[in-house]
Design an enzyme around this catalytic site. Structure first.
Site, PDB file in Angstrom:
ATOM      1  N   CYS A 136    -126.826 -14.780 -16.322  1.00 45.62           N
ATOM      2  CA  CYS A 136    -125.857 -14.475 -15.258  1.00 45.62           C
ATOM      3  C   CYS A 136    -124.500 -14.119 -15.835  1.00 45.62           C
ATOM      4  CB  CYS A 136    -125.721 -15.656 -14.304  1.00 45.62           C
ATOM      5  SG  CYS A 136    -125.144 -17.137 -15.134  1.00 45.62           S
TER       6      CYS A 136
ATOM      7  N   ASP B 103    -122.335 -16.224 -17.089  1.00 43.40           N
ATOM      8  CA  ASP B 103    -121.345 -17.279 -16.891  1.00 43.40           C
ATOM      9  C   ASP B 103    -121.102 -18.056 -18.189  1.00 43.40           C
ATOM     10  OD1 ASP B 103    -121.300 -16.418 -14.353  1.00 43.40           O
ATOM     11  OD2 ASP B 103    -122.346 -18.112 -13.473  1.00 43.40           O
TER      12      ASP B 103
ATOM     13  N   CYS C 202    -120.216 -19.244 -11.537  1.00 40.37           N
ATOM     14  CA  CYS C 202    -120.485 -19.373 -10.114  1.00 40.37           C
ATOM     15  C   CYS C 202    -119.944 -20.700  -9.582  1.00 40.37           C
ATOM     16  CB  CYS C 202    -121.988 -19.292  -9.877  1.00 40.37           C
ATOM     17  SG  CYS C 202    -122.862 -20.743 -10.459  1.00 40.37           S
TER      18      CYS C 202
ATOM     19  N   CYS D 239    -127.535 -23.883 -13.300  1.00 37.69           N
ATOM     20  CA  CYS D 239    -126.081 -23.799 -13.490  1.00 37.69           C
ATOM     21  C   CYS D 239    -125.532 -25.118 -14.045  1.00 37.69           C
ATOM     22  CB  CYS D 239    -125.390 -23.491 -12.173  1.00 37.69           C
ATOM     23  SG  CYS D 239    -126.116 -22.099 -11.297  1.00 37.69           S
TER      24      CYS D 239
HETATM   25 FE1  FES Z   1    -124.582 -18.496 -13.630  1.00 34.80          FE
HETATM   26 FE2  FES Z   1    -124.602 -20.371 -11.848  1.00 34.80          FE
HETATM   27  S1  FES Z   1    -125.252 -18.343 -11.566  1.00 34.80           S
HETATM   28  S2  FES Z   1    -124.162 -20.556 -13.940  1.00 34.80           S
END
Ligand code: FES
Length: 145
Positions: free
Chosen positions: A33, A35, A59, A103
């Site tokens: 993602c 992140d 997120c 996450c």
């Molecule tokens: Fe990437 Fe939550 S969608 S850590």
């Protein structure tokens, strides 16, 4: 979909920021993602985490779990911090939707990475601490998605 506690920690995250000359810094990403989370520890001579700060480019669930994780490790010894799993963080937040469970791994891995950094800087070994991943999917098979 999210518990009140998740919403609270997402909207008012605790311990956001950085620590200058931190005792240990851990950065972990999630390549799927994009992140990223970074955590900073200030650890005293008794191996107690005196202060903790974090920054998460991620997120809402990543922000909320990082925030709760910092609350759970603050004031704890490094060995107690090692016991703070993503499951413990999720329980403290009254749960996460199943698609958001991954996450919460960012916070757990970032804690381990910061402890690893602290151990390396001080030339000590922390029993039970494995070399952390820089990405939570490291070592997994490539998947199609
Ligand atoms: Fe990437 Fe939550 S969608 S850590």
């Amino acid at each position: 979909m999210y518990s009140d506690k998740v919403m609270d920690h997402f909207q008012n995250p605790r311990n956001v920021g950085e620590i200058e000359n931190a005792s240990g810094i851990g950065t972990v990403g999630n390549a799927k993602c994009g992140d990223i989370m970074r955590i900073y520890f200030d650890i005293d001579e008794n191996q107690v985490i005196r202060d903790v700060k974090f920054k998460t480019f991620g997120c809402g669930a990543a922000v909320a779990t990082s925030s709760m994780a910092t609350e759970l490790v603050k004031g704890k010894t490094i060995y107690e911090a090692l016991e703070v799993t993503n499951k413990a963080v999720m329980e403290a937040l009254d749960g996460l939707p199943p698609v958001k469970v991954h996450c919460s791994l960012l916070a757990e891995e970032a804690i381990h990475a910061a402890l690893w950094d602290y151990a390396e800087k001080n030339d000590i070994k922390i029993d039970g601490l494995q070399k952390p991943k820089s990405d939570i999917h490291e070592g997994e098979e490539e998947e199609e998605y």
